[in-house]
Design a protein around this motif. Sequence first.
Motif, PDB file in Angstrom:
ATOM      1  N   ALA A 116       0.837  -1.206   0.000  1.00  0.00           N
ATOM      2  CA  ALA A 116       0.000   0.000   0.000  1.00  0.00           C
ATOM      3  C   ALA A 116       0.867   1.249   0.000  1.00  0.00           C
ATOM      4  O   ALA A 116       0.603   2.219  -0.729  1.00  0.00           O
ATOM      5  N   TRP A 117       1.924   1.237   0.812  1.00  0.00           N
ATOM      6  CA  TRP A 117       2.814   2.401   0.859  1.00  0.00           C
ATOM      7  C   TRP A 117       3.608   2.529  -0.436  1.00  0.00           C
ATOM      8  O   TRP A 117       3.914   3.631  -0.868  1.00  0.00           O
ATOM      9  N   ALA A 118       3.914   1.388  -1.056  1.00  0.00           N
ATOM     10  CA  ALA A 118       4.581   1.436  -2.358  1.00  0.00           C
ATOM     11  C   ALA A 118       3.651   2.066  -3.390  1.00  0.00           C
ATOM     12  O   ALA A 118       4.085   2.825  -4.261  1.00  0.00           O
ATOM     13  N   ALA A 119       2.353   1.758  -3.279  1.00  0.00           N
ATOM     14  CA  ALA A 119       1.372   2.334  -4.202  1.00  0.00           C
ATOM     15  C   ALA A 119       1.326   3.853  -4.056  1.00  0.00           C
ATOM     16  O   ALA A 119       1.243   4.588  -5.053  1.00  0.00           O
ATOM     17  N   LEU A 120       1.387   4.336  -2.838  1.00  0.00           N
ATOM     18  CA  LEU A 120       1.403   5.782  -2.619  1.00  0.00           C
ATOM     19  C   LEU A 120       2.663   6.398  -3.216  1.00  0.00           C
ATOM     20  O   LEU A 120       2.624   7.502  -3.775  1.00  0.00           O
ATOM     21  N   HIS A 121       3.775   5.665  -3.109  1.00  0.00           N
ATOM     22  CA  HIS A 121       5.048   6.176  -3.616  1.00  0.00           C
ATOM     23  C   HIS A 121       5.032   6.315  -5.140  1.00  0.00           C
ATOM     24  O   HIS A 121       5.507   7.326  -5.682  1.00  0.00           O
ATOM     25  N   ILE A 122       4.486   5.309  -5.828  1.00  0.00           N
ATOM     26  CA  ILE A 122       4.510   5.345  -7.298  1.00  0.00           C
ATOM     27  C   ILE A 122       3.268   6.018  -7.873  1.00  0.00           C
ATOM     28  O   ILE A 122       3.183   6.238  -9.081  1.00  0.00           O
ATOM     29  N   GLY A 123       2.299   6.332  -7.015  1.00  0.00           N
ATOM     30  CA  GLY A 123       1.093   7.007  -7.486  1.00  0.00           C
ATOM     31  C   GLY A 123       0.205   6.132  -8.333  1.00  0.00           C
ATOM     32  O   GLY A 123      -0.474   6.623  -9.246  1.00  0.00           O
ATOM     33  N   ASP A 138      -4.627   1.023  -3.363  1.00  0.00           N
ATOM     34  CA  ASP A 138      -4.045   2.280  -3.847  1.00  0.00           C
ATOM     35  C   ASP A 138      -3.326   3.002  -2.706  1.00  0.00           C
ATOM     36  O   ASP A 138      -2.947   4.152  -2.819  1.00  0.00           O
ATOM     37  N   GLY A 139      -3.173   2.292  -1.585  1.00  0.00           N
ATOM     38  CA  GLY A 139      -2.547   2.877  -0.413  1.00  0.00           C
ATOM     39  C   GLY A 139      -3.553   3.249   0.648  1.00  0.00           C
ATOM     40  O   GLY A 139      -3.243   3.295   1.843  1.00  0.00           O
ATOM     41  N   TYR A 140      -4.771   3.487   0.219  1.00  0.00           N
ATOM     42  CA  TYR A 140      -5.845   3.889   1.131  1.00  0.00           C
ATOM     43  C   TYR A 140      -6.954   2.833   1.141  1.00  0.00           C
ATOM     44  O   TYR A 140      -7.241   2.217   2.161  1.00  0.00           O
ATOM     45  N   LYS A 141      -7.531   2.602  -0.013  1.00  0.00           N
ATOM     46  CA  LYS A 141      -8.591   1.594  -0.127  1.00  0.00           C
ATOM     47  C   LYS A 141      -8.003   0.226  -0.455  1.00  0.00           C
ATOM     48  O   LYS A 141      -6.839   0.105  -0.830  1.00  0.00           O
TER      49      LYS A 141
END
Length: 216
Positions: A116-123, A138-141
Amino acid sequence: MSYSLNEIEALAKRAARGAGLSWGLSEESAKACRWLASHDLPGVALLADVLTRNDKVPYSHVAPVSLDGIWQAPSGTLCPLASGAALNDCADRLLPGQGIEMSNLTSPLLMVPFAAWAALHIGAPVTVSWLDSQIVTDGYKIWIDDPKSEIEVSAAVALTCCRATHMDDRATAPAQRGSVDQPAWARLGVFAHRTYAPATPQSRRFGAGAGATDND
């Protein structure tokens, strides 16, 4: 029983420190536990399992030997906490159909918060898959496809993280509290207790307890 996410994170952090993890990894482990709990997933139980399994095992024995190719551990069994921290260090490698593969990973569900945190990093959303289970975040959902109820298996022979093409409309948002299994909560408490310094006559004189006299 229901606990606030702050309570869950605080106990998880103390437990990770009690198990010998570094301050940095303890903080990440606690946040991972909190993230799972916010999505009604057994973060506390999973963390208790991993800390018990790796108790007194050197970190280097359960961390990836190399971040090239398929990730493997010297002991033959990868820790999701060590692997998750490594995943965040190389999140830019996550591409559609060209993700990161891990071999013999314990408690694979504990890898999802790091994804999830990787998803936030790469957007972009990230897919984590093992056996017949697939989780997209997506980092949140989060959206879970678990047809055979395999997301809580104790180990995955192979796990893959890759960039997802889209976020499913059925994805759910996190809650403000988490339901926790009491035996698992108690297990974390045992590890957390290791961080408490034993009381001494001197500490009691300076405020830890009633001291040498009791005026009550």
